[in-house]
Design a protein around this motif. Structure first.
Motif, PDB file in Angstrom:
ATOM      1  N   ILE A   1      50.027  52.299  57.560  1.00 44.32           N
ATOM      2  CA  ILE A   1      48.651  51.788  57.432  1.00 44.32           C
ATOM      3  C   ILE A   1      48.655  50.272  57.225  1.00 44.32           C
ATOM      4  O   ILE A   1      47.890  49.540  57.862  1.00 44.32           O
ATOM      5  CB  ILE A   1      47.938  52.486  56.259  1.00 44.32           C
ATOM      6  CG1 ILE A   1      47.720  53.967  56.583  1.00 44.32           C
ATOM      7  CG2 ILE A   1      46.595  51.811  55.956  1.00 44.32           C
ATOM      8  CD1 ILE A   1      47.231  54.789  55.408  1.00 44.32           C
ATOM      9  N   GLY A   2      49.522  49.797  56.338  1.00 45.72           N
ATOM     10  CA  GLY A   2      49.573  48.380  56.045  1.00 45.72           C
ATOM     11  C   GLY A   2      50.034  47.550  57.229  1.00 45.72           C
ATOM     12  O   GLY A   2      49.493  46.464  57.494  1.00 45.72           O
ATOM     13  N   ALA A   3      51.022  48.040  57.963  1.00 43.78           N
ATOM     14  CA  ALA A   3      51.514  47.308  59.126  1.00 43.78           C
ATOM     15  C   ALA A   3      50.434  47.198  60.197  1.00 43.78           C
ATOM     16  O   ALA A   3      50.264  46.139  60.825  1.00 43.78           O
ATOM     17  CB  ALA A   3      52.754  48.001  59.685  1.00 43.78           C
ATOM     18  N   ALA A   4      49.700  48.284  60.415  1.00 45.82           N
ATOM     19  CA  ALA A   4      48.609  48.251  61.399  1.00 45.82           C
ATOM     20  C   ALA A   4      47.518  47.279  60.963  1.00 45.82           C
ATOM     21  O   ALA A   4      46.981  46.521  61.777  1.00 45.82           O
ATOM     22  CB  ALA A   4      48.027  49.650  61.578  1.00 45.82           C
TER      23      ALA A   4
ATOM     24  N   ASP B   1      55.697  41.934  68.742  1.00 43.68           N
ATOM     25  CA  ASP B   1      57.081  41.452  68.719  1.00 43.68           C
ATOM     26  C   ASP B   1      57.236  40.260  67.779  1.00 43.68           C
ATOM     27  O   ASP B   1      58.266  40.108  67.105  1.00 43.68           O
ATOM     28  CB  ASP B   1      57.565  41.119  70.132  1.00 43.68           C
ATOM     29  CG  ASP B   1      56.819  39.953  70.764  1.00 43.68           C
ATOM     30  OD1 ASP B   1      55.597  39.839  70.534  1.00 43.68           O
ATOM     31  OD2 ASP B   1      57.460  39.166  71.483  1.00 43.68           O
ATOM     32  N   ALA B   2      56.203  39.419  67.691  1.00 42.35           N
ATOM     33  CA  ALA B   2      56.267  38.278  66.772  1.00 42.35           C
ATOM     34  C   ALA B   2      56.281  38.760  65.327  1.00 42.35           C
ATOM     35  O   ALA B   2      57.038  38.223  64.491  1.00 42.35           O
ATOM     36  CB  ALA B   2      55.081  37.349  67.009  1.00 42.35           C
ATOM     37  N   LEU B   3      55.469  39.749  65.017  1.00 42.17           N
ATOM     38  CA  LEU B   3      55.449  40.291  63.656  1.00 42.17           C
ATOM     39  C   LEU B   3      56.775  40.971  63.328  1.00 42.17           C
ATOM     40  O   LEU B   3      57.285  40.846  62.202  1.00 42.17           O
ATOM     41  CB  LEU B   3      54.294  41.289  63.514  1.00 42.17           C
ATOM     42  CG  LEU B   3      52.891  40.679  63.549  1.00 42.17           C
ATOM     43  CD1 LEU B   3      51.841  41.769  63.673  1.00 42.17           C
ATOM     44  CD2 LEU B   3      52.638  39.838  62.303  1.00 42.17           C
ATOM     45  N   ARG B   4      57.332  41.680  64.298  1.00 44.25           N
ATOM     46  CA  ARG B   4      58.629  42.332  64.080  1.00 44.25           C
ATOM     47  C   ARG B   4      59.709  41.294  63.775  1.00 44.25           C
ATOM     48  O   ARG B   4      60.497  41.451  62.827  1.00 44.25           O
ATOM     49  CB  ARG B   4      59.015  43.163  65.309  1.00 44.25           C
ATOM     50  CG  ARG B   4      60.450  43.682  65.261  1.00 44.25           C
ATOM     51  CD  ARG B   4      60.778  44.547  66.462  1.00 44.25           C
ATOM     52  NE  ARG B   4      60.570  43.874  67.726  1.00 44.25           N
ATOM     53  CZ  ARG B   4      61.415  43.004  68.279  1.00 44.25           C
ATOM     54  NH1 ARG B   4      62.529  42.660  67.640  1.00 44.25           N
ATOM     55  NH2 ARG B   4      61.156  42.463  69.453  1.00 44.25           N
ATOM     56  N   LYS B   5      59.749  40.234  64.567  1.00 47.85           N
ATOM     57  CA  LYS B   5      60.771  39.198  64.368  1.00 47.85           C
ATOM     58  C   LYS B   5      60.585  38.479  63.029  1.00 47.85           C
ATOM     59  O   LYS B   5      61.567  38.066  62.400  1.00 47.85           O
ATOM     60  CB  LYS B   5      60.722  38.203  65.517  1.00 47.85           C
ATOM     61  CG  LYS B   5      61.179  38.799  66.844  1.00 47.85           C
ATOM     62  CD  LYS B   5      60.935  37.842  68.007  1.00 47.85           C
ATOM     63  CE  LYS B   5      61.311  38.488  69.336  1.00 47.85           C
ATOM     64  NZ  LYS B   5      61.001  37.595  70.499  1.00 47.85           N
TER      65      LYS B   5
ATOM     66  N   ALA C   1      44.711  42.077  61.344  1.00 50.32           N
ATOM     67  CA  ALA C   1      44.191  40.909  60.634  1.00 50.32           C
ATOM     68  C   ALA C   1      44.735  39.597  61.183  1.00 50.32           C
ATOM     69  O   ALA C   1      44.017  38.602  61.269  1.00 50.32           O
ATOM     70  CB  ALA C   1      44.508  41.015  59.137  1.00 50.32           C
ATOM     71  N   THR C   2      46.004  39.581  61.576  1.00 47.78           N
ATOM     72  CA  THR C   2      46.611  38.340  62.048  1.00 47.78           C
ATOM     73  C   THR C   2      46.355  38.091  63.530  1.00 47.78           C
ATOM     74  O   THR C   2      46.320  36.937  63.966  1.00 47.78           O
ATOM     75  CB  THR C   2      48.130  38.347  61.818  1.00 47.78           C
ATOM     76  OG1 THR C   2      48.725  39.403  62.594  1.00 47.78           O
ATOM     77  CG2 THR C   2      48.451  38.547  60.343  1.00 47.78           C
ATOM     78  N   GLY C   3      46.212  39.165  64.296  1.00 44.25           N
ATOM     79  CA  GLY C   3      46.058  39.015  65.740  1.00 44.25           C
ATOM     80  C   GLY C   3      47.348  38.626  66.439  1.00 44.25           C
ATOM     81  O   GLY C   3      47.352  38.347  67.642  1.00 44.25           O
ATOM     82  N   GLU C   4      48.452  38.605  65.714  1.00 45.31           N
ATOM     83  CA  GLU C   4      49.733  38.239  66.306  1.00 45.31           C
ATOM     84  C   GLU C   4      50.297  39.382  67.138  1.00 45.31           C
ATOM     85  O   GLU C   4      50.002  40.558  66.907  1.00 45.31           O
ATOM     86  CB  GLU C   4      50.741  37.854  65.223  1.00 45.31           C
ATOM     87  CG  GLU C   4      50.393  36.579  64.483  1.00 45.31           C
ATOM     88  CD  GLU C   4      51.515  36.146  63.550  1.00 45.31           C
ATOM     89  OE1 GLU C   4      52.678  36.143  63.996  1.00 45.31           O
ATOM     90  OE2 GLU C   4      51.219  35.843  62.379  1.00 45.31           O
TER      91      GLU C   4
END
Length: 268
Positions: free
Chosen positions: A205-208, A219-223, A213-216
């Motif tokens: 839930i938090g990751a989604a 793959d950028a969030l994963r890295k 919220a960030t719109g990133e």
């Protein structure tokens, strides 16, 4: 110009979510609901005069088909009287093609929509398709009608609906499976089952929410959370190795798309 009359055929989770949204938005349209077994919520709307439940059939301006695709053929006869030559027909039935809709009713003004299950709480995404040359006003009207379910994408070519079904239509099940197997893996490492399930659920839930919220890009969030030679990297080396998650997801989506095509052909 008076607001259009909307007839909803079938009032399950998706249908009820649509009506809930229309009422919350203060629609001026008369809403007709046709369903053999209305829920308490639907019956309450009717008792309060917010909708008309199971009236005598007459052509509506818009008909939204929200029955299970398996029973579509058996409901055509009772649905047809609500559809005149100028009725806009919006279908949320999986696997029923535009040409099948047009052949089943008097109207050729048809739009096909494919929502996903989070639409039941207004957090879904719906993909729409329409025949070549469809009136843009029909697309706009269908989009507005579907907004209570969440975001609306399209129209896209109907040939791409199978691929979209594999991504967004089936996608919630992939996320639920991810939470399920994360919890199982945590339990296997010694975490209490209830704690591991809560950690997995809240993490998904938090990751989604963070992605929204960030719109990133994912793959950028994963890295951003993957330190070189760190703990997360060790896990991703397994998930992303040859035969890992990218390959498995490609195979899964291909299987889902092929099955959607098969179901459409069976109804043709």
């Amino acid at each position: 110009m008076p607001a259009p009359t909307i007839a909803l055929i079938g009032a399950g989770r998706m249908g009820a979510a649509l009506v809930r949204g229309w009422l919350a938005a203060g629609t001026k349209s008369e809403i007709i609901i046709v369903t053999p077994r209305p829920s308490d919520e639907v019956s309450g709307w009717a008792a309060d005069g917010k909708v008309t439940l199971n009236p005598e059939s007459a052509p509506a301006d818009i008909v939204v088909l929200s029955v299970k695709p398996q029973v579509f053929a058996t409901t055509i006869a009772e649905t047809s009287p609500f559809i005149g030559p100028d009725t806009l027909v919006v279908s949320v039935m999986a696997g029923v093609l535009l040409k099948q809709l047009a052949a089943s009713f008097e109207s050729t003004r048809v739009v096909r929509a494919m929502p996903n299950t989070p639409g039941a709480i207004g957090q879904g995404v719906t993909v729409i398709t329409a025949p070549p040359g469809a009136d843009p006003a029909d697309i706009d009207l269908a989009t507005e009608l579907l907004l209570p379910l969440g975001g609306v994408e399209g129209p896209i070519d109907e040939k791409l609906i199978s691929a979209a079904a594999g991504v967004s239509g089936c996608g919630p099940a992939y996320v639920f499976l991810l939470a399920e197997v994360m919890a199982m893996a945590g339990e296997a490492e010694g975490l209490p089952a209830d704690l591991s399930a809560r950690l997995a659920r809240k993490t998904v839930i938090g990751a989604a929410a963070l992605m929204e919220a960030t719109g990133e890009a994912p793959d950028a969030l994963r890295k951003a959370v993957t330190s070189p030679n760190g703990v997360t990297q060790a896990a991703l080396d397994i998930l992303m190795d040859e035969g890992g998650m990218p390959v498995l997801m490609r195979k899964a989506l291909c299987a889902a798309a092929n099955r959607e095509k098969d179901l459409s052909r069976q109804k043709d």
